[in-house]
Design a protein around this motif. Structure first.
Motif, PDB file in Angstrom:
ATOM      1  N   ALA A   1      -5.076   1.213  -9.585  1.00  0.00           N
ATOM      2  CA  ALA A   1      -4.410   1.525  -8.316  1.00  0.00           C
ATOM      3  C   ALA A   1      -3.012   0.933  -8.334  1.00  0.00           C
ATOM      4  O   ALA A   1      -2.827  -0.229  -8.706  1.00  0.00           O
ATOM      5  N   ARG A   2      -2.041   1.726  -7.947  1.00  0.00           N
ATOM      6  CA  ARG A   2      -0.651   1.260  -7.911  1.00  0.00           C
ATOM      7  C   ARG A   2      -0.364   0.592  -6.564  1.00  0.00           C
ATOM      8  O   ARG A   2      -0.390   1.247  -5.516  1.00  0.00           O
ATOM      9  N   ILE A   3      -0.084  -0.701  -6.595  1.00  0.00           N
ATOM     10  CA  ILE A   3       0.225  -1.458  -5.381  1.00  0.00           C
ATOM     11  C   ILE A   3       1.727  -1.332  -5.118  1.00  0.00           C
ATOM     12  O   ILE A   3       2.544  -1.728  -5.956  1.00  0.00           O
ATOM     13  N   CYS A   4       2.075  -0.796  -3.968  1.00  0.00           N
ATOM     14  CA  CYS A   4       3.488  -0.560  -3.649  1.00  0.00           C
ATOM     15  C   CYS A   4       3.888  -1.252  -2.351  1.00  0.00           C
ATOM     16  O   CYS A   4       3.074  -1.397  -1.434  1.00  0.00           O
ATOM     17  N   ALA A   5       5.150  -1.653  -2.288  1.00  0.00           N
ATOM     18  CA  ALA A   5       5.718  -2.229  -1.070  1.00  0.00           C
ATOM     19  C   ALA A   5       6.188  -1.077  -0.192  1.00  0.00           C
ATOM     20  O   ALA A   5       7.365  -0.693  -0.209  1.00  0.00           O
ATOM     21  N   GLU A   6       5.259  -0.516   0.555  1.00  0.00           N
ATOM     22  CA  GLU A   6       5.569   0.629   1.405  1.00  0.00           C
ATOM     23  C   GLU A   6       4.579   0.672   2.558  1.00  0.00           C
ATOM     24  O   GLU A   6       3.474   0.127   2.457  1.00  0.00           O
ATOM     25  N   ASP A   7       4.968   1.328   3.637  1.00  0.00           N
ATOM     26  CA  ASP A   7       4.142   1.393   4.844  1.00  0.00           C
ATOM     27  C   ASP A   7       3.589   2.811   4.997  1.00  0.00           C
ATOM     28  O   ASP A   7       4.297   3.707   5.456  1.00  0.00           O
ATOM     29  N   PRO A   8       2.335   3.053   4.613  1.00  0.00           N
ATOM     30  CA  PRO A   8       1.773   4.402   4.720  1.00  0.00           C
ATOM     31  C   PRO A   8       1.790   4.952   6.142  1.00  0.00           C
ATOM     32  O   PRO A   8       1.946   6.166   6.333  1.00  0.00           O
ATOM     33  N   ALA A   9       1.633   4.073   7.143  1.00  0.00           N
ATOM     34  CA  ALA A   9       1.604   4.528   8.530  1.00  0.00           C
ATOM     35  C   ALA A   9       2.974   4.969   9.027  1.00  0.00           C
ATOM     36  O   ALA A   9       3.085   5.616  10.064  1.00  0.00           O
TER      37      ALA A   9
ATOM     38  N   SER B   1       2.500  -3.015   2.625  1.00  0.00           N
ATOM     39  CA  SER B   1       1.878  -2.590   1.370  1.00  0.00           C
ATOM     40  C   SER B   1       0.939  -1.421   1.622  1.00  0.00           C
ATOM     41  O   SER B   1       0.524  -1.160   2.758  1.00  0.00           O
ATOM     42  N   ASN B   2       0.582  -0.737   0.539  1.00  0.00           N
ATOM     43  CA  ASN B   2      -0.290   0.435   0.624  1.00  0.00           C
ATOM     44  C   ASN B   2      -1.739   0.114   0.274  1.00  0.00           C
ATOM     45  O   ASN B   2      -2.521   1.025  -0.012  1.00  0.00           O
ATOM     46  N   VAL B   3      -2.124  -1.160   0.289  1.00  0.00           N
ATOM     47  CA  VAL B   3      -3.458  -1.550  -0.171  1.00  0.00           C
ATOM     48  C   VAL B   3      -4.556  -0.920   0.677  1.00  0.00           C
ATOM     49  O   VAL B   3      -5.551  -0.401   0.154  1.00  0.00           O
ATOM     50  N   GLY B   4      -4.423  -0.962   2.000  1.00  0.00           N
ATOM     51  CA  GLY B   4      -5.428  -0.345   2.857  1.00  0.00           C
ATOM     52  C   GLY B   4      -5.550   1.150   2.602  1.00  0.00           C
ATOM     53  O   GLY B   4      -6.652   1.715   2.594  1.00  0.00           O
TER      54      GLY B   4
END
Length: 646
Positions: free
Chosen positions: A342-350, A441-444
């Motif tokens: 899984a690619r962990i990214c500094a981004e806000d999916p919401a 992050s996009n972890v959730g």
């Protein structure tokens, strides 16, 4: 074997290459920009050379500076990693002309595979199945319209020199062709300096399956099985796994055989990936896959291949670049278990996957963080089918600052287990325990993807995330409340044996009531705790400051703050410290230590809750210290400026 290597890259791939070099006794040289002065890859390397300002165009894309850095440092070879200049044939050629060793395929091979029309012509000649389409030199509107009619709608317009999803347009009907052509050509010219396009029949529910190939300078080429990269967002990979789910042995043989045939047709040397588009409306068969393109570099997702084969592909790259033969023959390359990344990214999916930047106040990836043995190659027991192995490839750790000027990926969490279901379970569990605070992050989002029955059943395709985007990007509405209850329970725990130490909520002539006011992701909330039910579900939590906590709920991190009323009162009275009133980004600092300031003078400006906030001096004084820097993401309560008496 090479004695010294310059890594022309940054972040997790630079760290990953350095770890293999350390194991092999190869001296490493890092390059860095202004933004990466304190980066992990710089600290890990034996030597580091500054190559320019923060923007990639002024540093990591400056071929001349990188080659000069190799000469100055005495490096004998350059490894490009992936991205940046990794598939730039001119750079590969310049490296060779400078008398240095290029860790990758030849410039001629990069050029032949870099142009999609030429690559497909070579693939066809090698007997590799290719989708119906048009790849001719004529680019006038009449020719393209006629070819589109021949191919049939829906179809894709693709930039001949494209990559990364740019220069691609979907055309569902004839009436849309002219407008989409104009848009695709404009983007292709802007992105690649080449406006030529090709047409290709659209596969409406495509899977993306790719084959890892390797060649040497002695004429041998092998494959290391396939990877499924069908979980994508806007043509960017999100989760990758190996081997591909539902892959029959005869189809695997046909697909991997076609990939090796193509590698041999171009005299391929080093690591490469042959990508296929697969018709996902039918079960995998020999007539369901078609050549898409070849990536002439190491892929982001190479760790899953390493874990199922027990290999270190960076070591293979270095050995091939040194003129050695491939470490293994085709029949000696094993396939064991199932691996997923899984690619962990500094981004806000919401927030439409808005990239984030700033300081990592907490960075913990659950079991992946705790149990990972190495981020370079596969552990020695990778082929033990009874083991679940965890691996973390990352260029960052707690306390590091994630720059805003580069790709948002900060880490890769990888798990290998005896079968697909077990691997997914292990990765999902780790993501659910992860805490990343200070940046979005996009972890959730990743955990929700992994837990979805469509993904679990292997029924997803390249467009699936877009179809389920709302369900996958919106966190559960009760996660903030759950995080708040956890902190409230901890804060309302009894502190002693006397009645005055009890926090049971006792009230005279009224039911017991316990509550506390907290800030949940910057929003004030009064959290009530039932004194009769002090037990609650255990969730990972980390203390960031004395009154700020990060709590993980199913992979989503919630920042819980205790309102600092004492600091607020001190500020009103004219205190010494100016602190961040809420989590946000410092966008301007107008003072430095030693400056004399007056009451109400603006000292700093923060961006939070989509608004700018000017922070003013509570009194006259001299700046004693500045506790943050411009561009830094700070938690609530962090001291930004401290004053002392004039």
């Amino acid at each position: 074997m090479l004695k010294s290597l310059l890594i022309a890259n940054r972040g997790e791939i630079a760290c990953r290459i350095i770890e293999t070099c350390k194991r092999l006794g190869v001296r490493t040289v890092a390059v860095y920009s202004d933004a990466d002065v304190y980066a992990r890859h710089v600290a890990m390397a034996d030597e580091a050379v500054h190559i320019g300002a923060s923007p990639a165009t002024e540093s990591y894309l400056q071929a001349g500076r990188i080659i000069e850095a190799a000469k100055v440092s005495g490096a004998e070879a350059i490894h490009p990693g992936y991205g940046f200049l990794s598939e730039n044939a001119d750079f590969a050629e310049a490296v060779a002309k400078a008398g240095l060793i290029w860790v990758g395929p030849t410039a001629a091979t990069i050029r032949s595979m870099g142009l999609k029309d030429e690559a497909k012509r070579i693939a066809e000649e090698a007997g590799v199945p290719v989708l119906p389409g048009y790849r001719g030199e004529a680019q006038d509107a009449a020719t393209l319209e006629g070819e589109a009619e021949r191919i049939g709608y829906p179809l894709l317009i693709k930039a001949v020199a494209g990559g990364g999803g740019r220069g691609i347009r979907l055309v569902a009907r004839k009436e849309d062709l002219a407008g989409e052509l104009e848009s695709a050509v404009r983007e292709a010219k802007s992105s690649f300096g080449d406006g030529r396009v090709m047409l290709e029949k659209l596969v409406e529910q495509p899977r993306h399956i790719e084959v890892q190939v390797f060649g040497d300078s002695h004429g041998d080429a092998v494959h290391l099985y396939e990877r499924d990269c069908s979980l994508q967002r806007r043509r960017q990979k999100v989760v990758e796994e190996a081997p591909a789910p539902g892959m029959p042995e005869d189809v695997r043989a046909a697909m991997t055989g076609a990939a090796v045939d193509l590698a041999k047709a171009v005299g391929y040397q080093g690591a490469g990936t042959v990508e296929f588009i697969v018709d996902g409306t039918r079960p995998l068969a020999k007539d369901t896959f078609f050549f898409l393109e070849m990536n002439t570099r190491l892929q982001v997702e190479h760790p899953v291949t390493e874990l199922i084969t027990g290999t270190d592909l960076v070591e293979w790259q270095l050995r091939v670049a040194s003129g050695e033969k491939l470490p293994l023959k085709q029949g000696d390359i094993p396939l064991n278990g199932h691996a997923i990344e899984a690619r962990i990214c500094a981004e806000d999916p919401a927030d439409n996957f808005r990239p984030g930047a700033g300081r990592l106040y907490a960075f913990n990836l659950g079991n992946v963080e705790r149990l990972s043995e190495s981020s370079a190659g596969a552990p020695a027991d990778a082929l033990d089918g009874d083991l679940t192995l965890y691996r973390l490839d990352s260029g960052f750790g707690a306390g590091d600052t994630v720059p805003a000027v580069y790709d948002s990926m900060i880490a890769k969490a990888i798990v290998k287990s005896w079968d697909r279901e077990s691997a997914i379970d292990a990765l999902s569990e780790s993501l659910g325990e992860s805490i990343i605070a200070g940046i979005p992050s996009n972890v959730g989002f990743l955990k929700r993807c992994l837990d979805h029955p469509v993904f679990r059943g292997g029924e997803h395709h390249v467009n699936w995330i877009a179809e389920e985007i709302d369900a996958l990007t919106q966190a559960k509405t009760d996660i903030r409340e759950a995080a708040g209850r956890l902190v409230a329970h901890a804060l309302l725990t009894d502190t002693g044996d006397t009645p005055f130490d009890q926090k049971d909520g006792w009230r005279l002539n009224a039911p017991a009531h316990r509550s506390i006011r907290l800030k949940l992701d910057g929003e004030i909330a009064d959290i009530a705790v039932d004194a009769r039910d002090p037990v609650m579900e255990i969730m990972p939590a980390i203390s960031i400051t004395d009154h700020s906590f990060a709590v993980a709920v199913d992979g989503d991190t919630v920042l819980v703050d205790i309102p600092d009323y004492e600091a607020e009162a001190e500020a009103i009275a004219g205190g010494d410290k100016v602190s961040a009133p809420m989590p946000g980004k410092v966008i301007d600092l107008r003072v430095q230590p030693g400056d004399e300031v007056t009451k109400d003078q603006t000292l700093a400006v923060m961006e939070a809750m989509k608004m700018e906030h000017s922070l003013k001096a509570p009194r006259d004084g001299i700046v004693k210290a500045v506790g943050a820097s411009v561009g830094e993401q700070v938690a609530e309560g962090v001291m930004l400026v401290e004053l002392e008496e004039v």
